[in-house]
Write an enzyme that holds these catalytic residues in place. Structure first.
Site: not given
Ligand code: ADP
Ligand code: MG
Length: 552
Positions: A94, A386
């Site tokens: 989101t 999520d």
């Molecule tokens: P959203 O609401 O968009 O899901 P998040 O705060 O969950 O927002 O962040 C999602 C982003 O973080 C994605 O681009 C995902 O690929 C990235 N991400 C998740 N875990 C990791 C990680 N361990 N290292 C790098 N990027 C990550």
């Molecule tokens: Mg997320």
């Protein structure tokens, strides 16, 4: 009519058109994106939202933040809708969706300034979005339903950076178990996964129960604590004698008459209980109250009864046990009863609850989430939501992508090539679209305290060298293979985000006239006007958010 101006709008309404309208809407949309940007990724920060009655929510979840913010600017709301669609369709991504939408608007603003027409930008954006989805579809890897290891990685990735972080590996296993438990051949309804929050204990004491947990106790201490092989009756009413609607006065002339009157009531209650006994109920969930006398009879019959069961719980019980909720005890039949291998009262976190387990008919599971405080448990629940969403999506679509900014970097690269092949002014828009997507890796880097330019250069060169899975390790700052790192997301998280973000941005760009009726005036004002009512203005309810002022 001569030179007489013709007035068609009411005096109170206000109209902004042309470039002013465009820039006002773009500014509002960008402000929304800006407000959630710092929460993106594993190192993103949380927001504390305080409502007018003092309720506090601490969260990292994009859609929750935007909902709690109570935004009322119409264009800003279109961006909020992007996150809502994302939440409904996938459950995760989101923040990303909103951040991309904001960046698309930002890039469009520059193009508008260099006199590229809004319609051209819209066309270019649409073309780019189509192409992007095509590329992602090609690059995504297939994952089978039996590939538990990947499913767990996906579940864990969705929880990264949230309150659940500390126990994410264990929770990811529970989430995968839960989704697999409710999945059947052609349908996965995560509604059948209920989450029971328990304050007390640590997050890693969370567990999965196959069945339904009702946050109630048996109504009377003389009833059994537990029943095996239970036939369960679900009754959406009261086991009480109906009070008359009108105030009636009953005159009794001798004590016998009074006794008769009371006997009559008792008889009615006795009949209700008898009915339940006749059909063979061992456990009864009642939506309303249960009369003391009825409790006594039920206890004597060895029936475990629960009163004031919420209607949501009754429905869930019906699904799980294969029973039917009846609204009149007299009508209950054997067929209406559900079945559970065991029903019993157990203690979790110092609270007694009724566990309905070993359910036969439908698949239904409950995740017992524990956490130190209410705020912690609430945020863990959002992370779990999520996570449930991405596992479900993966099982439905069977396709996954690496995370950590890898797909966005790759798209930017390929879209720039694509732009060259398109030519014309649309080319500029497609290039702008490519630049906009890079906001994801850039923000992941920024939020991790890294130099975003260095990270981007690194990412681009690795993708140039053909490494599709190269993404940013937010913890070390290195660019590494995301598949190896176990950062995996379902394809639909990305395609849906691109689709809704593009649609919202295009919709906002195409508006060149804002006509606000009298009442709406405060919410469509562009923020710089003295006439604004106090507390109103451009971003309506967003006044309380730190950082919003700067963005306006
Ligand atoms: P959203 O609401 O968009 O899901 P998040 O705060 O969950 O927002 O962040 C999602 C982003 O973080 C994605 O681009 C995902 O690929 C990235 N991400 C998740 N875990 C990791 C990680 N361990 N290292 C790098 N990027 C990550
Ligand atoms: Mg997320």
């Amino acid at each position: 009519m001569g030179n007489q101006p013709m007035i068609v709008l009411s005096e109170d309404s206000q109209r902004t058109s042309g470039k002013d309208a465009q820039s006002m809407n773009i500014t509002a949309g960008k402000a929304v994106a800006e407000s959630v940007r710092t929460t993106l990724g594993p190192k993103g920060m949380d927001k504390m939202l305080v409502d007018s009655s003092g309720g506090v929510v601490v969260t990292n979840d994009g859609v929750t933040i935007l909902k709690e913010m109570d935004i009322d600017h119409p264009a800003a709301n279109m961006i909020v809708e992007v996150s809502e669609t994302q939440e409904d369709e996938v459950g995760d991504g989101t923040t990303s969706a909103v951040v991309i939408a904001g960046e698309l608007l930002d890039q469009a603003e520059e193009l508008l300034d260099s006199d590229v027409h809004a319609t051209t930008i819209a066309q270019g954006y649409r073309q780019a979005a189509e192409k992007a989805k095509e590329i992602l579809n090609e690059e995504a890897t297939e994952v089978s339903k039996d590939d538990r290891e990947t499913l767990v990685k996906i579940a864990a990735t969705a929880m990264t950076g949230k309150g659940a972080e500390s126990a994410k590996d264990q929770l990811a296993e529970l989430v995968v178990d839960a989704v697999l438990a409710v999945a059947d051949e052609d349908d996965i309804d995560t509604e059948n996964v209920s989450v029971e929050k328990v304050v007390g204990g640590a997050i890693d004491n969370s567990e999965l129960v196959e069945g339904v947990i009702v946050d109630k106790e048996r109504v009377n201490d003389n009833m059994p604590y537990a029943v095996e092989d239970a036939d369960v009756a679900l009754f959406d009413g009261a086991l009480e004698v109906k009070e008359t609607e009108i105030d009636a006065e009953v005159n009794v002339t001798d004590p016998d008459q009074l006794q008769q009157f009371l006997d009559q009531e008792e008889k009615q209650l006795r009949e209700m209980v008898d009915k339940l006994v006749d059909v063979g109920a061992d456990v009864v969930f009642v939506g309303d109250g249960i009369d003391d006398m009825a409790q006594h009879y039920l206890a004597k019959e060895g029936i475990l009864a629960v009163r004031r069961t919420k209607s949501g719980d009754l429905k869930r019980l019906a699904r799980a046990t294969g029973g039917r909720v009846v609204s009149n005890v007299d009508d209950i039949e054997e067929d209406d009863l559900g079945f559970a291998g065991s029903v019993g009262q157990k203690d979790i976190g110092g609270d007694e609850r009724i566990f309905v387990e070993d359910v036969e008919e439908a698949k239904s599971v409950t995740l017992i989430l524990r956490g130190g405080t209410e705020h912690v448990v609430d945020e863990v629940e959002r992370a779990i939501d999520d996570s449930l969403g991405v596992v479900r999506t993966t099982l439905e679509d069977g396709k996954v992508l690496p995370g950590g900014g890898a797909p966005e970097t790759e798209l930017a690269l390929q879209l720039r090539d694509f732009a060259d092949s398109v030519g014309g002014r649309e080319q500029l828009a497609i290039e702008a679209f490519a630049d906009a997507l890079e906001v994801i890796p850039r923000t992941l880097a920024e939020n991790a305290g890294l130099d975003s330019i260095d990270s981007l250069v690194d990412l681009r060169s690795r993708h140039d060298g053909g490494e599709f899975g190269a993404g940013l390790d937010a913890y070390t700052g290195d660019v590494i293979d995301m598949d190896e790192e176990g950062v995996v997301e379902p394809l639909r998280v990305k395609t849906q985000a691109i689709e809704s973000a593009t649609e919202a941005a295009v919709m906002i760009l195409r508006i060149d006239d804002v006509i606000a009726a009298g009442d709406l005036r405060a919410s469509t004002d562009d923020g710089g006007d003295d006439e604004m009512p106090p507390g109103g203005g451009g971003m309506g309810g967003m006044g309380g958010m730190g950082g919003m002022g700067g963005a306006m």
